[in-house]
Design a protein around this motif. Structure first.
Motif, PDB file in Angstrom:
ATOM      1  N   THR B  25      27.105  -7.901 -18.306  1.00 38.48           N
ATOM      2  CA  THR B  25      26.011  -8.398 -17.307  1.00 38.48           C
ATOM      3  C   THR B  25      26.606  -8.405 -15.837  1.00 38.48           C
ATOM      4  O   THR B  25      25.959  -8.862 -14.848  1.00 38.48           O
ATOM      5  CB  THR B  25      25.215  -9.776 -17.622  1.00 38.48           C
ATOM      6  N   LYS B  26      27.734  -8.329 -15.698  1.00 39.67           N
ATOM      7  CA  LYS B  26      28.558  -8.380 -14.475  1.00 39.67           C
ATOM      8  C   LYS B  26      28.465  -9.539 -13.551  1.00 39.67           C
ATOM      9  O   LYS B  26      28.067  -9.468 -12.402  1.00 39.67           O
ATOM     10  CB  LYS B  26      27.895  -7.211 -13.580  1.00 39.67           C
ATOM     11  N   THR B  27      28.375 -10.691 -14.551  1.00 41.88           N
ATOM     12  CA  THR B  27      28.202 -11.986 -13.927  1.00 41.88           C
ATOM     13  C   THR B  27      29.510 -12.593 -13.891  1.00 41.88           C
ATOM     14  O   THR B  27      29.872 -13.710 -13.208  1.00 41.88           O
ATOM     15  CB  THR B  27      27.070 -12.981 -14.576  1.00 41.88           C
ATOM     16  N   ALA B  28      30.566 -12.300 -14.770  1.00 43.30           N
ATOM     17  CA  ALA B  28      31.660 -13.297 -14.970  1.00 43.30           C
ATOM     18  C   ALA B  28      32.945 -12.036 -15.511  1.00 43.30           C
ATOM     19  O   ALA B  28      32.488 -11.305 -16.021  1.00 43.30           O
ATOM     20  CB  ALA B  28      31.721 -14.287 -15.774  1.00 43.30           C
ATOM     21  N   GLU B 236      26.390 -19.117  -5.746  1.00 41.97           N
ATOM     22  CA  GLU B 236      25.942 -18.348  -6.522  1.00 41.97           C
ATOM     23  C   GLU B 236      26.757 -16.966  -6.512  1.00 41.97           C
ATOM     24  O   GLU B 236      27.203 -16.399  -5.557  1.00 41.97           O
ATOM     25  CB  GLU B 236      24.630 -17.960  -6.087  1.00 41.97           C
ATOM     26  N   THR B 237      27.099 -16.504  -7.917  1.00 42.01           N
ATOM     27  CA  THR B 237      27.915 -15.337  -8.177  1.00 42.01           C
ATOM     28  C   THR B 237      26.802 -14.267  -8.114  1.00 42.01           C
ATOM     29  O   THR B 237      26.204 -14.185  -8.924  1.00 42.01           O
ATOM     30  CB  THR B 237      28.875 -15.338  -8.960  1.00 42.01           C
ATOM     31  N   VAL B 238      27.195 -12.970  -7.143  1.00 39.75           N
ATOM     32  CA  VAL B 238      26.031 -12.180  -6.798  1.00 39.75           C
ATOM     33  C   VAL B 238      26.306 -11.249  -7.990  1.00 39.75           C
ATOM     34  O   VAL B 238      25.606 -10.714  -8.694  1.00 39.75           O
ATOM     35  CB  VAL B 238      26.222 -11.591  -5.412  1.00 39.75           C
ATOM     36  N   GLU B 239      27.646 -10.723  -7.968  1.00 39.51           N
ATOM     37  CA  GLU B 239      28.033  -9.672  -8.773  1.00 39.51           C
ATOM     38  C   GLU B 239      29.722  -9.827  -9.208  1.00 39.51           C
ATOM     39  O   GLU B 239      30.326  -9.786  -8.091  1.00 39.51           O
ATOM     40  CB  GLU B 239      27.635  -8.161  -8.143  1.00 39.51           C
TER      41      GLU B 239
END
Lengths: 79, 268
Positions: B25-28, B236-239
């Motif tokens: 999901t490219k979040t982490a 907030e982590t965007v990507e």
């Protein structure tokens, strides 16, 4: 008696270090084992002490190898 | 000389030798089933505090290793104690609660402020950054919150009376700063490595016997609820994306080819 204990101790230390050996534990363990077994018949206390000295040296070398590897990897990333 | 009570904050991160993978999901970055170890810059902090003790003797009263992380961060703290820390404090984070895990630098700094107050520390030696988030903010924020002086990116640390003299590597030379205790020091890569050559000096490795001995050293466990600190997420982590693959270079056949290629690129 105490020499026997010392040899076992350094062998155990080396095996512990070998877990992180770059070529893998499976590469390290048989070679380390063989190096010790090749001297297994040694009964002269002086020679055994020399062997322990050599093992201590190898241990230091491995530690230095790990340090250098880590340092280089970090230097590449962080200058 | 002022007696020192040193706090060394430690983070458990993905091992430096592992190539991180981004999740679907490219979040982490994926952490499950990946080898974890102590942040290398924190190793330098522990090493430096142990060396301060060796150089200054009993003036170093206490070396406390601290970590806020999952239950397994206890292993990392054991390593720290094997390297020479006297005791450890673990703030155990609940892995099932996303707001707890992955504390932001500000939250960590606030947590550290509380620890400093409770434990009466007068020197904090932390890594300049962690190799997972690379924020490089915690030390500075902590100094700000405490109202202490700070010396960042230390390449050499000396305690003189009630002052700390820190040498930093800067472009083209060295910068020396003097800071009054209490103070926050953050470590740079070549700390404990004079002449920039690591083999030359013996850095201690967490050896098996030392790890066994470290099991007897005290480790205290707390949770976030024990601290009156607000941990709200502010960032907030965007990507999260992997770096683009390297573009291969081209080959030229002759000197003329090289010159015309350089001209094409506007280099000459």
């Amino acid at each position: 008696m105490s020499l026997r204990y010392e040899v076992k101790r350094i062998y155990r230390d080396l095996l512990y270090l070998g877990r992180e050996y770059p070529l893998g534990y499976d590469y390290f363990r048989p070679r380390c084992h063989q190096a010790f077994m090749s001297q297994a018949g040694e009964t002269d206390p002086e020679k055994v002490r020399e062997g322990i000295q050599q093992a201590e040296y190898v241990k230091k070398e491995i530690e230095a190898l790990y340090r250098l590897k880590k340092y280089r990897a970090l230097k590449q990333s962080y200058g | 000389m002022t007696s020192l009570r040193i706090l060394v904050p430690i983070k458990r991160v993905i091992d430096y030798a592992i190539k991180p993978r981004v999740n679907a999901t490219k979040t982490a970055v994926m952490t499950s089933g990946v080898k974890m170890s102590m942040n290398p810059f924190d190793e330098l902090s522990i090493e430096e505090s142990v060396r301060l003790r060796e150089r200054n003797g009993d003036a170093v009263q206490d070396i406390l290793a601290f970590s806020a992380g999952p239950a397994k961060a206890a292993d990392t703290l054991r390593t720290a104690m094997a390297m020479g820390a006297d005791r450890a404090l673990l703030v155990e984070l609940d892995e099932k609660r996303p707001e707890e895990i992955d504390l932001e630098p500000l939250a960590v700094a606030k947590l550290l402020r509380e620890v400093v107050r409770q434990e009466g520390c007068n020197m904090v030696i932390c890594g300049k950054q962690s190799i997972d988030d690379d924020s490089g903010q915690t030390g500075q924020m902590l100094a700000g919150l405490l109202g202490w002086g700070q010396a960042t990116q230390a390449a050499k640390v000396e305690v003189q009376g009630s002052e700390v003299v820190v040498t930093k590597e800067v472009d083209g030379g060295e910068e020396v700063v003097r800071v009054k205790l209490p103070a926050v020091v953050t470590t740079d890569l070549r700390l404990n490595e004079p002449w920039g050559f690591p083999i030359s000096c013996q850095r201690r490795y967490a050896t098996l016997p030392n790890i066994m001995k470290a099991k007897k050293k005290p480790m205290e466990k707390k949770t976030l609820a024990d601290f009156n600190v607000e941990f709200r997420k502010r960032l907030e982590t965007v990507e999260v994306v992997e770096p683009p693959p390297r573009q291969g270079g081209g080959k030229v056949d002759s000197v003329d080819g090289l010159i015309s290629r350089l001209k094409e690129l506007g280099a000459i």
